[in-house]
Design an enzyme around this catalytic site. Structure first.
Site, short mmCIF file in Angstrom:
data_model
loop_
_atom_site.label_atom_id
_atom_site.label_comp_id
_atom_site.label_asym_id
_atom_site.label_seq_id
_atom_site.Cartn_x
_atom_site.Cartn_y
_atom_site.Cartn_z
CE1 TYR A 74 -4.28 1.40 0.74
CE2 TYR A 74 -3.22 2.92 1.37
CZ TYR A 74 -4.22 2.65 1.19
OH TYR A 74 -5.17 3.48 1.19
CE1 TYR A 89 -5.59 6.10 -1.25
CE2 TYR A 89 -7.33 7.44 -1.68
CZ TYR A 89 -6.50 6.55 -0.72
OH TYR A 89 -6.77 6.63 0.64
#
Length: 387
Positions: free
Chosen positions: A291, A341
């Protein structure tokens, strides 16, 4: 009871990734779910479970109606922002493994650029324990995710000698991977380290190019039993291990009241559980989807997960370790810095493609992929494996 081998991801789907989708978040969710079901060779009539983020604006019953699902036997939401990503798959896998549902779709959809922008400073008016946590720092202007990460990044630099250039090499690698991914927002647009260093400051020591982009879009994943997945069109991707976790004195995306500010103990705990439950080690992983909402936390994750020692991530990255042909290719799709994102859900989809052998930036001979969710927050992770 262990999940290993009992559930699999049978389908993945997504909308396009943009800066202005021009349609509602509910429609984005429905489009992504239908795309994932088509990929799995299933229909809405086969679905009896839905899982999403607590932050998602599209309720499970609204998505049920839009898709035409006759009824749900299981539905669930996972909290803590991007930390929920892998948790959605964990919940779905548990539901399938325990017979609570047969086919569960995990989804996340938002207009994060054209609608509500998570990175903006806002006052918390929440009359709950999270509001209490925020009350310790919001009055002093300490109010954005970039600022919270910058505090920990500066401490990491102090402790281990990391530099802004080390963070920049993460951004450069992610943009290089995105440049050859036609689905990525930054397709065809790599950057240099010099361009990273010249990008404007957001919060010292973070430059603009240390921060993930803002995107509109949706991603969905279909989870079913490994047995059923073997009869579907796509190669099944086994959920070898799934975990959620927090660290000591955990707070929401910051932990300034614990001992070590140059660490991410929640992801360390998740990683320990993943290795224990899967029986694998870092050496058994061919690629990792980490991430990457902010570049410094990629370095900390490499260390917490055991891919290198404490304080060694800078050297790991300088040596090309996270490149496609490196020791541990990281985010071959370009990650959230390069592709989009979507709160980490697009990363899980890339993990599936890597195991299937269908990624545009395919790592050779992938058997196991580690995927992480948002860091700093209570978080989650997965190990996806070939059947």
């Amino acid at each position: 009871m262990t999940l290993s081998g009992k559930a699999a991801i049978a389908g993945i789907g997504a909308t396009e990734f943009s800066k202005e989708s021009g349609r509602s978040e509910l429609r984005l969710a429905a489009e992504a779910c239908l795309d994932a079901l088509r990929d799995a060779g299933l229909s809405p009539a086969d679905v009896d479970g839905l899982v999403t983020f607590s932050a998602d604006a599209s309720s499970e019953i609204a998505v049920q109606r839009e898709l035409g699902i006759p009824g749900l036997r299981f539905y669930s939401r996972v909290d803590y922002g991007g930390g929920a990503a892998c948790g959605t798959v964990a919940h779905a896998a548990m539901a399938v493994a325990t017979g609570q549902a047969d086919v569960v779709v995990c989804y996340r959809a938002f207009n994060e650029r054209s609608g509500h922008r998570f990175g903006q400073a806002t006052a918390s008016g929440r009359a709950d324990s999270t509001g209490l946590e925020f009350s310790w720092h919001l009055p002093y202007g300490f109010a954005t995710p970039a600022a919270w990460v910058a505090m920990q990044a500066r401490r990491y630099m102090h402790e281990y000698g990391a530099t802004s250039e080390d963070f920049g090499r993460v951004a450069v690698a992610m943009r290089r991977h995105a440049a050859t991914n036609p689905k990525a927002w930054f397709h065809g647009r790599p950057i240099t380290l010099e361009e990273h260093q010249a990008s404007r400051w957001i919060v010292d020591p973070l430059h603009l190019l240390d921060c993930c982009q803002e995107s509109d879009g949706g991603v969905a994943l279909v989870v079913t039993s490994a047995e059923r997945a073997r009869d579907l069109p796509r190669p099944p991707v086994l959920i070898n291990a799934a975990a959620q976790g927090t660290g000591p004195d955990q707070m929401m995306m910051f932990g300034y009241y614990r001992g070590d500010l140059a660490a991410l103990p929640a992801i360390g705990n998740v990683g320990a559980d993943l290795w224990r439950r899967s029986g694998l080690t870092p050496a058994d992983v061919q690629t990792a989807i980490l991430y990457d909402h902010f570049t410094p936390f990629v370095l900390l994750q490499l260390e917490e997960l055991g891919f290198c020692g404490r304080g060694e991530a800078g050297d790991f990255i300088r040596d090309g370790g996270i490149e496609i042909d490196g020791r541990l290719p990281v985010n071959p799709n370009g990650g959230q810095l390069g592709e989009a994102y979507i709160h980490g859900m697009n990363g899980i989809a890339e993990g599936v493609r890597q195991v299937r052998g269908s990624s545009v930036n395919q790592v050779p001979d992938v058997r196991n992929v580690l995927v992480t969710a948002g860091t700093g927050v209570p978080t989650s992770g997965l190990i996806l494996s070939a059947a």
